[in-house]
Each structure stands twice: as C-alpha cells, then as structure tokens.
Motif scaffolding. Structure first.
Motif, mmCIF file in Angstrom:
data_model
loop_
_atom_site.group_PDB
_atom_site.id
_atom_site.type_symbol
_atom_site.label_atom_id
_atom_site.label_comp_id
_atom_site.label_asym_id
_atom_site.label_seq_id
_atom_site.Cartn_x
_atom_site.Cartn_y
_atom_site.Cartn_z
ATOM 1 N N GLN A 364 0.856 -1.180 0.000
ATOM 2 C CA GLN A 364 0.000 0.000 0.000
ATOM 3 C C GLN A 364 0.897 1.236 0.000
ATOM 4 O OE1 GLN A 364 -3.669 0.659 -0.017
ATOM 5 N NE2 GLN A 364 -2.473 2.421 -0.691
ATOM 6 N N ASP A 394 1.094 1.378 -9.658
ATOM 7 C CA ASP A 394 -0.267 0.928 -9.368
ATOM 8 C C ASP A 394 -0.863 0.147 -10.537
ATOM 9 O OD1 ASP A 394 -2.547 0.635 -7.878
ATOM 10 O OD2 ASP A 394 -3.317 2.635 -8.272
ATOM 11 N N ASP A 402 -2.299 -8.241 -9.240
ATOM 12 C CA ASP A 402 -2.159 -6.850 -8.813
ATOM 13 C C ASP A 402 -1.897 -6.846 -7.317
ATOM 14 O OD1 ASP A 402 -2.325 -4.193 -8.183
ATOM 15 O OD2 ASP A 402 -4.311 -3.870 -9.042
ATOM 16 N N ASN A 405 -1.459 -0.894 -4.248
ATOM 17 C CA ASN A 405 -2.411 0.194 -4.393
ATOM 18 C C ASN A 405 -1.700 1.490 -4.028
ATOM 19 O OD1 ASN A 405 -4.900 1.503 -4.820
ATOM 20 N ND2 ASN A 405 -5.352 1.449 -2.626
ATOM 21 N N THR A 426 -9.079 -0.322 0.467
ATOM 22 C CA THR A 426 -9.696 -0.159 -0.855
ATOM 23 C C THR A 426 -9.462 -1.367 -1.743
ATOM 24 O OG1 THR A 426 -9.416 2.241 -0.738
ATOM 25 C CG2 THR A 426 -9.808 1.289 -2.903
ATOM 26 N N GLU A 427 -8.226 -1.842 -1.827
ATOM 27 C CA GLU A 427 -7.905 -2.945 -2.736
ATOM 28 C C GLU A 427 -7.423 -4.206 -2.026
ATOM 29 O OE1 GLU A 427 -5.439 -2.029 -6.070
ATOM 30 O OE2 GLU A 427 -6.592 -0.249 -6.636
ATOM 31 N N TRP A 431 -7.240 -8.204 -3.273
ATOM 32 C CA TRP A 431 -5.940 -8.877 -3.410
ATOM 33 C C TRP A 431 -5.932 -10.206 -2.667
ATOM 34 C CZ3 TRP A 431 -2.470 -10.235 0.471
ATOM 35 C CH2 TRP A 431 -1.268 -10.763 0.020
#
Length: 442
Positions: A364, A394, A402, A405, A426-427, A431
C-alpha cells in the motif's frame, strides 16, 4: 553432514557465519506438534511470545518463524539468530503427540539443521528410544563464547506439552480442550487491556480500524503488518512536527487488529535501508523520534532497495531476488509504504514489485504531496502530480496478480481515522481473493 548422537555438541560459528538456519522435523507413525521455545539465561520462558508454533508462528523480532514442512518434514523453523534479543539465551525444539499415544509407538523420526541447501547435522530417533513419554526435547541451540552451538537432546516428558510448558516456566490454560494444543499456552495478554494500559491513545484508533475491517468482511482476518518510512531529507518537517509519529500510531492500531502481538515491523529508507526494532505498544509513544535519532535523515530515495529488504526479511529463501513461481504462507504481509518523492532506482523497484507478486505481500503506497485526485483518466491527464512513478506502479504490467495500491495525501493527517482506514482497505480485500486463488495463501 554430521550425524549427532544424544548429548553431542556442534559449534555453528564457522559453519553458519551469517546465522541464517533452517530446522526441519520429520516423524513416521505418530502425528506430532512441533514447537520452538526461546529461553532466557535461567532456562525459562520469561517472554511467552518466544514460544513459536503453528498458532504463534513468529517471534516479535523475526528471529524464529514456524513454517509448514516440506520434503517429508512435518514442520520447519527459519532462524535468523542475529535478530534474537540478548535475553534469549537458548532455543529448544520440541515435539509432542497430537492426540492419544506415546512416543514408544513412533516408527522413526529426525531433526535436521540446514544452512541454505546444505544439511549441517541430523539427529535421528526411533520409538525404542522412549517409553510412555508424550513429548520430547529434540534439539537445543545455545549461546557460548559469543557464538551459537547446537546439541542433540532427546529428553522425553511423560506429561506431554503441558509438562514441557511448565518445565520452561510457562502457564497452562486448564480450560483448553485436551487436543487443542493451539490454546494450551496463554501466549499473549488480552490485547484490548494491553492497549488501555500501555498506549491509551490508541484505544479509539484500534476501535475505528475494527469498524473499517468489519465493513469489508475482515474482522477475523490475520496478517503481519509492516510500516516502511521514507527518511530522505525532504521529510524533515513531517518528522519534526510529529506528523509521522501520529501516522505510525494509526498503522500500529491497524496492526493490533490484524495481529495480537501488539507490534508492527518497521523499515526506514533513504540512500540506505534500516530495520529498527519493531514498533510496539510498550515503545510507541516516542518511537519515531528515537528511530530518527539513531538513523538520521539521508540523501537520495530508493524504493527498490527498501522493497528488497522487506522481501528478504519475510521470505529469506529468495533473499529479495527474482522469484518466478508462487510461494505460499499462512499469513499475508501488509506493507504500508510512505514517501514524499520519487525514487532513484525505478528499474529495480519495478522488478521488485513484479517478483513480489509471487509472494503473499500487499504493498500500500502513500505519497505525501500533490497527486492526481480525479478517478477519470481523461481529467487526470491534465493535472500535475508529484508521484507519476507511484501511479505507474499501481498499474504495472507483468505481475502474477495486482499486488499494490496507491493514493496521495497533502499531509499524513489529511484524512480522519475512519477515512484513512477505509482507504487502506480499498484494494486489499480483492488482493486477498486473488492471492488465495493463485496459491499464495494456505
């Protein structure tokens, strides 16, 4: 390779100059639970966080880590002896029976000591070595004359793991189910009470982090948390005004929800990379200021070097080098990566992020400065940004999944606690799903 007899000793200084070792335990005929006790000079478990087993897989310093067995071993331990605090004088590897039975029913087993791909020593044992014992001390590593030595032990205990824990001065939870060895040791104090007592300023932060985790279905999620801080000269004002200290406390609070040892790992990077002691409830009040005193601000900024050091710490088998195949772990690693500028090692950074996509590490990134706020790529193209490279990371191509973030802030305290923790999630939940699907998490 040396074959050790019971009581035989082996100096490790010349065999393992860097102190990086692996211990593997194999057994046939019985299901065994394996543990590693870190003992003080009196031979006692004075800090129960240094009992390492499947339910508490890593010591606070990272010097001992329990792993699933491979190559026929039922369990393994990765050791980085230099990380152990001076108060840990001995490491004792033990095995106890999971369920009914006695050690005499064991067909065969061994404990082996390995450095890299080279096996240094092996201690073999069979059921005829024992009688009614339900647990056994297998191997001991101990400090001697400024170095470490290894000794085969082979001492049994009729009372099983309970007897081992008491022998080492630990407490046994009498209310735990007989077969639930994961609940036998009260290895950690109640974390909420520890926060109230040791760091009361974190109480509301821990609660707010819990709210954000609940929103994304991660209330019971467990992970290791790492804070990576830029110590380049341009960060000086942020450190001086206490903004980095307060932000670090917010990440420690997240760590208290992801893990119950009350601490997070910390890396500092500028031209060089440093790893101070973990930030914990007991030292968090003045942690950042003291860390900067020991490691003053530096010229240059090198993301890639910091990422390599973090990867090597959590997954020492690759030492931060290229990884082309997925590797699995019980717990993921959540890295909070904070910087206020670009990096001078962009090519290295891209390689590190691609290689790390084969590991259960989520990155992050947070840039402190001017970033593109619009979610519209068309509108964003007309806005200036201090972090075009982080934006590129990103969306970096060539990764297994992926694994990163990015967002930017004008100041570390720009967002409220609730907003920050929501941003941090958020991501990450998506993940986790991808990581499980690719076999990165067991």
């Amino acid at each position: 390779m040396d074959t050790l007899a019971k009581g035989q000793r082996l100096p490790l200084a010349n065999l393992v100059p860097d102190g990086v070792l692996e211990i593997g335990v194999a057994a046939q005929g019985l299901a065994l639970d394996v543990a590693c006790f870190g003992l003080d000079g009196a031979g006692k478990l004075s800090d129960e966080r240094y009992m390492t087993f499947f339910n508490q897989p890593r010591t606070p310093c990272g010097g001992v880590e329990a792993r699933a067995g491979s190559g026929g071993d039922v369990a393994e331990f990765a050791l980085q002896l230099a990380r152990l605090p001076a108060g840990i004088d001995r490491l004792v590897v033990t095995a106890s029976i999971d369920g009914d039975g006695v050690m005499a029913r064991l067909q065969a087993g061994h404990v082996r000591l390995q450095a890299g791909a080279r096996e240094l020593a092996r201690f073999a044992f069979v059921g005829s070595d024992f009688a009614q014992e339900k647990a056994v001390m297998l191997l001991e590593l101990y400090r001697k004359d400024g170095g470490w030595r290894c000794m085969a032990v082979g001492q049994g205990f009729n009372g099983g793991l309970d007897a081992l824990v008491r022998h080492f001065g630990g407490e046994v939870d009498q209310g735990a189910p007989a077969a639930a060895t994961s609940a036998i040791v009260q290895a950690k104090l109640n974390l909420d009470k520890r926060v109230e007592r040791e760091a009361p300023q974190l109480v509301s932060l821990v609660k707010q982090a819990g709210v954000s985790l609940q929103k994304v279905g991660l209330s019971e999620h467990r992970a290791k948390v790492c804070l990576c801080l830029d110590i380049s000269g341009s960060m000086g004002r942020l450190y001086k005004e206490g903004l980095v200290q307060r932000f670090a406390e917010r990440i420690l609070a997240l760590g208290c929800k992801f893990d119950d040892d009350g601490e997070i790992d910390v890396f500092l990077f500028g031209k060089n990379v440093h790893q101070p002691a973990p930030m914990a409830l007991s030292n968090c009040n003045t942690y950042v200021g003291l860390a900067i005193q020991r490691h003053p601000l530096e010229g240059d900024t090198r993301y890639g070097a910091a990422m390599q050091a973090i990867r090597a710490f959590y997954f020492p088998d690759a030492r931060g080098a290229e990884r082309t195949r997925p590797v699995a772990a019980e717990l993921p690693v959540y890295v909070m990566f904070v910087t206020d500028g670009g990096t001078s090692d962009q090519a290295t950074t891209e390689k590190q992020l691609r290689w790390a996509s084969n590991e259960p590490i989520f990155w992050q990134f947070m840039g402190i400065g001017k970033g593109r706020k619009s979610k519209s790529k068309f509108l964003a193209a007309f806005a200036d940004s201090d972090f075009p490279f982080l934006e590129k990371l990103d969306e970096l191509q060539g990764r297994l999944i992926d694994n990163a973030n990015y967002f930017s802030v004008s100041s570390p305290d720009e967002h409220s606690d609730a907003e920050l923790y929501d941003l941090l999630m958020t991501e990450y939940p998506d993940w986790l799903k991808l990581a499980r699907g690719k076999g990165l998490l067991r």
